[in-house]
Design a protein around this motif. Structure first.
Motif, PDB file in Angstrom:
ATOM      1  N   ASN A  43       0.788  -1.227   0.000  1.00 56.21           N
ATOM      2  CA  ASN A  43       0.000   0.000   0.000  1.00 56.21           C
ATOM      3  C   ASN A  43       0.826   1.285   0.000  1.00 56.21           C
ATOM      4  O   ASN A  43       0.263   2.375   0.116  1.00 56.21           O
ATOM      5  CB  ASN A  43      -0.949  -0.011   1.204  1.00 56.21           C
ATOM      6  N   SER A  44       2.112   1.190  -0.157  1.00 54.04           N
ATOM      7  CA  SER A  44       2.971   2.377  -0.148  1.00 54.04           C
ATOM      8  C   SER A  44       2.898   3.141  -1.463  1.00 54.04           C
ATOM      9  O   SER A  44       2.655   2.569  -2.522  1.00 54.04           O
ATOM     10  CB  SER A  44       4.420   1.976   0.129  1.00 54.04           C
ATOM     11  N   SER A  45       3.163   4.426  -1.360  1.00 55.54           N
ATOM     12  CA  SER A  45       3.149   5.302  -2.524  1.00 55.54           C
ATOM     13  C   SER A  45       4.474   5.281  -3.276  1.00 55.54           C
ATOM     14  O   SER A  45       4.520   5.565  -4.466  1.00 55.54           O
ATOM     15  CB  SER A  45       2.878   6.748  -2.093  1.00 55.54           C
ATOM     16  N   TYR A  46       5.555   4.989  -2.581  1.00 54.58           N
ATOM     17  CA  TYR A  46       6.877   5.013  -3.187  1.00 54.58           C
ATOM     18  C   TYR A  46       7.665   3.795  -2.725  1.00 54.58           C
ATOM     19  O   TYR A  46       7.684   3.478  -1.533  1.00 54.58           O
ATOM     20  CB  TYR A  46       7.623   6.284  -2.778  1.00 54.58           C
ATOM     21  N   HIS A  47       8.326   3.124  -3.659  1.00 61.06           N
ATOM     22  CA  HIS A  47       9.129   1.936  -3.367  1.00 61.06           C
ATOM     23  C   HIS A  47      10.538   2.166  -3.876  1.00 61.06           C
ATOM     24  O   HIS A  47      10.719   2.602  -5.008  1.00 61.06           O
ATOM     25  CB  HIS A  47       8.579   0.702  -4.070  1.00 61.06           C
ATOM     26  N   CYS A  48      11.540   1.839  -3.090  1.00 63.83           N
ATOM     27  CA  CYS A  48      12.926   1.884  -3.532  1.00 63.83           C
ATOM     28  C   CYS A  48      13.566   0.541  -3.182  1.00 63.83           C
ATOM     29  O   CYS A  48      13.994   0.322  -2.057  1.00 63.83           O
ATOM     30  CB  CYS A  48      13.679   3.021  -2.866  1.00 63.83           C
ATOM     31  N   MET A  65      -4.008   8.262   2.910  1.00 66.98           N
ATOM     32  CA  MET A  65      -4.677   7.144   2.235  1.00 66.98           C
ATOM     33  C   MET A  65      -5.072   6.023   3.200  1.00 66.98           C
ATOM     34  O   MET A  65      -5.591   4.995   2.770  1.00 66.98           O
ATOM     35  CB  MET A  65      -3.747   6.578   1.156  1.00 66.98           C
ATOM     36  N   LEU A  66      -4.851   6.197   4.477  1.00 70.13           N
ATOM     37  CA  LEU A  66      -5.035   5.114   5.448  1.00 70.13           C
ATOM     38  C   LEU A  66      -6.436   4.519   5.433  1.00 70.13           C
ATOM     39  O   LEU A  66      -6.595   3.303   5.330  1.00 70.13           O
ATOM     40  CB  LEU A  66      -4.664   5.603   6.851  1.00 70.13           C
ATOM     41  N   GLN A  89      -0.774  12.058  15.508  1.00 71.75           N
ATOM     42  CA  GLN A  89       0.305  12.873  16.087  1.00 71.75           C
ATOM     43  C   GLN A  89       0.733  13.987  15.133  1.00 71.75           C
ATOM     44  O   GLN A  89       1.580  14.803  15.474  1.00 71.75           O
ATOM     45  CB  GLN A  89       1.509  11.998  16.424  1.00 71.75           C
ATOM     46  N   GLY A  90       0.167  13.990  13.918  1.00 66.49           N
ATOM     47  CA  GLY A  90       0.452  15.059  12.964  1.00 66.49           C
ATOM     48  C   GLY A  90       1.337  14.661  11.801  1.00 66.49           C
ATOM     49  O   GLY A  90       1.650  15.496  10.958  1.00 66.49           O
ATOM     50  N   TYR A  91       1.735  13.403  11.742  1.00 70.25           N
ATOM     51  CA  TYR A  91       2.568  12.962  10.621  1.00 70.25           C
ATOM     52  C   TYR A  91       1.724  12.775   9.367  1.00 70.25           C
ATOM     53  O   TYR A  91       0.577  12.352   9.440  1.00 70.25           O
ATOM     54  CB  TYR A  91       3.286  11.650  10.959  1.00 70.25           C
ATOM     55  N   ASN A  92       2.324  13.077   8.204  1.00 66.37           N
ATOM     56  CA  ASN A  92       1.664  12.912   6.916  1.00 66.37           C
ATOM     57  C   ASN A  92       2.156  11.679   6.172  1.00 66.37           C
ATOM     58  O   ASN A  92       1.396  11.057   5.427  1.00 66.37           O
ATOM     59  CB  ASN A  92       1.909  14.139   6.033  1.00 66.37           C
ATOM     60  N   TYR A  93       3.419  11.357   6.354  1.00 66.39           N
ATOM     61  CA  TYR A  93       4.044  10.235   5.658  1.00 66.39           C
ATOM     62  C   TYR A  93       4.938   9.465   6.620  1.00 66.39           C
ATOM     63  O   TYR A  93       5.428  10.025   7.606  1.00 66.39           O
ATOM     64  CB  TYR A  93       4.933  10.728   4.502  1.00 66.39           C
ATOM     65  N   ILE A  94       5.173   8.203   6.286  1.00 66.54           N
ATOM     66  CA  ILE A  94       6.150   7.395   7.017  1.00 66.54           C
ATOM     67  C   ILE A  94       7.134   6.827   6.006  1.00 66.54           C
ATOM     68  O   ILE A  94       6.723   6.232   5.005  1.00 66.54           O
ATOM     69  CB  ILE A  94       5.499   6.233   7.787  1.00 66.54           C
ATOM     70  N   LEU A  95       8.418   7.021   6.268  1.00 66.45           N
ATOM     71  CA  LEU A  95       9.471   6.380   5.493  1.00 66.45           C
ATOM     72  C   LEU A  95       9.830   5.105   6.230  1.00 66.45           C
ATOM     73  O   LEU A  95      10.435   5.147   7.304  1.00 66.45           O
ATOM     74  CB  LEU A  95      10.693   7.278   5.347  1.00 66.45           C
TER      75      LEU A  95
END
Length: 100
Positions: A43-48, A65-66, A89-95
């Motif tokens: 479900n991630s937006s970006y993959h490396c 998108m949660l 807690q206010g986060y928008n993204y998680i790496l």
């Protein structure tokens, strides 16, 4: 003329090791064998991941998108609650990464 102040996009990104996910042990072997990690990867937006021998396995998850992802593919036990708490807690993204 563009107003520089109005064109600034600010967001909070949390840098998080996969082992910090609920029900993932610190000494997991195959990351995709862990249900919580597999859900995040799917479900991630970006993959490396395609960078040769370096072993990088990084994913950016968009917390906006949660709810959609929860409805589309039920997450493993406790994961939705953990991600919701992080978003609250206010986060928008998680790496997500393996901490290498």
């Amino acid at each position: 003329m563009i107003n520089k102040q109005s064109s600034v996009n600010t967001f909070l990104l949390l840098d998080m090791h996969f082992s910090s996910l609920v029900n993932v042990s610190e000494d997991y072997g195959d990351p995709l064998g862990q249900p919580a990690i597999a859900w995040v990867v799917a479900n991630s937006s970006y993959h490396c991941t395609n960078n040769g021998q370096s072993g990088v396995f990084d994913f950016i998850y968009n917390l906006a998108m949660l709810e959609f992802h929860i409805e589309e593919q039920k997450p493993p036990a406790g994961l939705a609650e953990q991600l919701t708490a992080i978003r609250d807690q206010g986060y928008n993204y998680i790496l997500f990464n393996q901490g290498c």
